[in-house]
Every structure is written in C-alpha cells, then in structure tokens.
Design a protein around this motif. Structure first.
Motif, PDB file in Angstrom:
ATOM      1  N   UNK A  36       0.846  -1.193   0.000  1.00  0.00           N
ATOM      2  CA  UNK A  36       0.000   0.000   0.000  1.00  0.00           C
ATOM      3  C   UNK A  36       0.884   1.246   0.000  1.00  0.00           C
ATOM      4  N   UNK A  37       0.705   2.089  -0.991  1.00  0.00           N
ATOM      5  CA  UNK A  37       1.448   3.350  -1.046  1.00  0.00           C
ATOM      6  C   UNK A  37       0.519   4.470  -0.605  1.00  0.00           C
ATOM      7  N   UNK A  38       0.870   5.113   0.498  1.00  0.00           N
ATOM      8  CA  UNK A  38       0.006   6.141   1.082  1.00  0.00           C
ATOM      9  C   UNK A  38       0.822   7.415   1.268  1.00  0.00           C
ATOM     10  N   UNK A  39       0.335   8.541   0.769  1.00  0.00           N
ATOM     11  CA  UNK A  39       1.080   9.797   0.920  1.00  0.00           C
ATOM     12  C   UNK A  39       1.320  10.134   2.393  1.00  0.00           C
ATOM     13  N   UNK A  40       2.513  10.636   2.678  1.00  0.00           N
ATOM     14  CA  UNK A  40       2.887  10.952   4.058  1.00  0.00           C
ATOM     15  C   UNK A  40       1.925  11.955   4.676  1.00  0.00           C
ATOM     16  N   UNK A  41       1.452  12.921   3.879  1.00  0.00           N
ATOM     17  CA  UNK A  41       0.551  13.931   4.441  1.00  0.00           C
ATOM     18  C   UNK A  41      -0.783  13.325   4.862  1.00  0.00           C
ATOM     19  N   UNK A  61      -9.311   4.278   2.683  1.00  0.00           N
ATOM     20  CA  UNK A  61      -9.108   5.336   1.697  1.00  0.00           C
ATOM     21  C   UNK A  61      -8.181   4.919   0.554  1.00  0.00           C
ATOM     22  N   UNK A  62      -7.190   4.037   0.851  1.00  0.00           N
ATOM     23  CA  UNK A  62      -6.126   3.820  -0.132  1.00  0.00           C
ATOM     24  C   UNK A  62      -5.913   2.375  -0.577  1.00  0.00           C
ATOM     25  N   UNK A  63      -6.436   1.401   0.128  1.00  0.00           N
ATOM     26  CA  UNK A  63      -6.233   0.013  -0.294  1.00  0.00           C
ATOM     27  C   UNK A  63      -6.968  -0.240  -1.611  1.00  0.00           C
ATOM     28  N   UNK A  64      -6.257  -0.769  -2.596  1.00  0.00           N
ATOM     29  CA  UNK A  64      -6.900  -1.076  -3.871  1.00  0.00           C
ATOM     30  C   UNK A  64      -7.893  -2.220  -3.719  1.00  0.00           C
ATOM     31  N   UNK A  65      -7.543  -3.183  -2.888  1.00  0.00           N
ATOM     32  CA  UNK A  65      -8.425  -4.318  -2.621  1.00  0.00           C
ATOM     33  C   UNK A  65      -9.029  -4.147  -1.229  1.00  0.00           C
ATOM     34  N   UNK A  66     -10.254  -3.665  -1.181  1.00  0.00           N
ATOM     35  CA  UNK A  66     -10.900  -3.397   0.104  1.00  0.00           C
ATOM     36  C   UNK A  66     -11.261  -4.678   0.847  1.00  0.00           C
TER      37      UNK A  66
END
Length: 229
Positions: A36-41, A61-66
């Motif tokens: 999972x790539x999640x922006x630091x902000x 918010x960010x997982x491609x596979x929920x």
C-alpha cells in the motif's frame, strides 16, 4: 500563577516528546511492506488517533483491494508498526523530551497541578517511551494512559475521564488539555475541559491547520503554557 486547575492532560509524541518523523515513517513502511502506497501527508492527518483506527481509516481510503480490510489484517499491520517503532525507540538512542516539557511539568506540580499524559499509542509502545524518559520513576508526571486502556481513544473523552478518576478530579472545568493534533483538540472539547490548548511543535499540523479546530489557545512552545493559567 492563579488558577483553579487540578489536572493538566498532555499528549506525548509531538507535544511532550520530540517527534522527528519516525512515527509517520514507521506507518508508511508498514503499509509499503503490504503493497500500500500512502502519501505521508495523509498519514500525518490521522496522527493522534488510536493507531488501529488510523490504520483502518487509511486502508479504507487507499487500499486497492478493500476485501483485505478486516480485524485480523488491521491487527497484523498494527503489530508490525509496533515492532518497528519499539525497535527504533530502544535502539536509536534518539528519544528526547520536547524543549521545556520537563520544566513545565515541574512548574505545574509546584502549583499543585497533577500531570497526566495520554496518547494514541497502545500501552506497549507508551511503556517503552516513559520508561526511557523516566518520568513516572522520577515523579515528573503522575499518570499515563494509552488508547488501549480506555473504552475508546481520541477524539472520545474516555482517556481524560480515566485520568480524572485517577487524580480524584470530578469537575472537567478543573482540567486542561494540550496536544498537537486535531483529535487532541476534539478530545479536550468532548471532555468539557476548562481549556483546550493546541501546540505547533508536532510534525502533523501547522498553526493554520490547528486554527480550523478552534482551540482556546495555540502556543508554539510548552514554555508558554504556564502563562495561560
């Protein structure tokens, strides 16, 4: 100092303990290892929350596979985060009190104000931090509570209420709350504290961002705290 305050509740990381970005970095690495790539902000925006709640929010918010989002998966990520952060705190030798934190503790205690610390960390991390700093051993702080030791973490008021119980304080108007995040401010409000004070010393929120949540005061250093009382 003229006041009717019996208890000061302060956050740990970013408020009384220096935050050098290691927490958001540990979070980012935990997610990266799972793909999972999640922006630091975006990670910074949920600092202050109970960490399992923060993980769930970021995954939603960010997982491609929920479909991966379940209690076991969240707990596994949280354990990985805990292991990395505990290893950092134990071995880096970089754990430091925030400037003026210990002086502020001493001054407040001289005026019969008890000191309680609360945090979005679970107790296993909190114990490492407080043990290394020696704040309970040397009597600089009176009480410490972690988010897994209350009914719910911030922004709910339960940690503050538990600290009030330990301190024998029944009136929230004899309590102040200080912290560096949105949920610190909301926690103080929800607990009906006399004052909710935001500090700009954390890595997650700027003064302008903190202003959006309308704390009673915003300060740039704990050195300013006693003068408010």
């Amino acid at each position: 100092m003229q006041h009717s305050i019996s208890l000061a509740v302060l956050d740990i990381s970013g408020t009384t303990v220096k935050d050098k970005g290691e927490i958001t970095e540990a979070f980012a690495n935990t997610f990266k290892k799972e793909g999972h790539t999640i922006p630091v902000e975006k990670i910074a925006a949920v600092m202050g929350y109970k960490k399992t709640d923060a993980i769930k929010t970021l995954l939603e918010a960010f997982a491609e596979d929920k479909s991966v989002i379940n209690e076991n998966y969240i707990n596994r990520l949280h354990q990985n985060f805990i292991d990395d952060l505990i290893d950092y705190y134990k071995n880096s030798g970089k754990l430091e009190a925030m400037p003026y934190a210990e002086d502020t503790f001493e001054l407040l205690r001289k005026h019969d104000i008890k000191i309680g610390l609360d945090t979005g960390f679970f107790s296993n991390i909190t114990h490492v931090i407080i043990e290394q700093l020696g704040w309970l051993k040397n009597g600089l702080v009176d009480y410490v509570i972690s988010s897994d030791e209350a009914e719910a973490g911030r922004p709910y008021p339960y940690m503050i209420r538990e600290l009030m119980k330990r301190a024998g304080v029944t009136d929230p108007k004899k309590v102040i709350k200080a912290g560096d995040t949105e949920v610190d401010i909301k926690e103080g409000r929800n607990a009906a504290c006399l004052l909710t004070i935001a500090v700009t010393t954390g890595k997650s929120y700027t003064r302008e961002q903190l202003q959006l949540y309308k704390p009673d005061y915003i300060i740039d250093s704990l050195k300013e705290l006693p003068s408010l009382l």
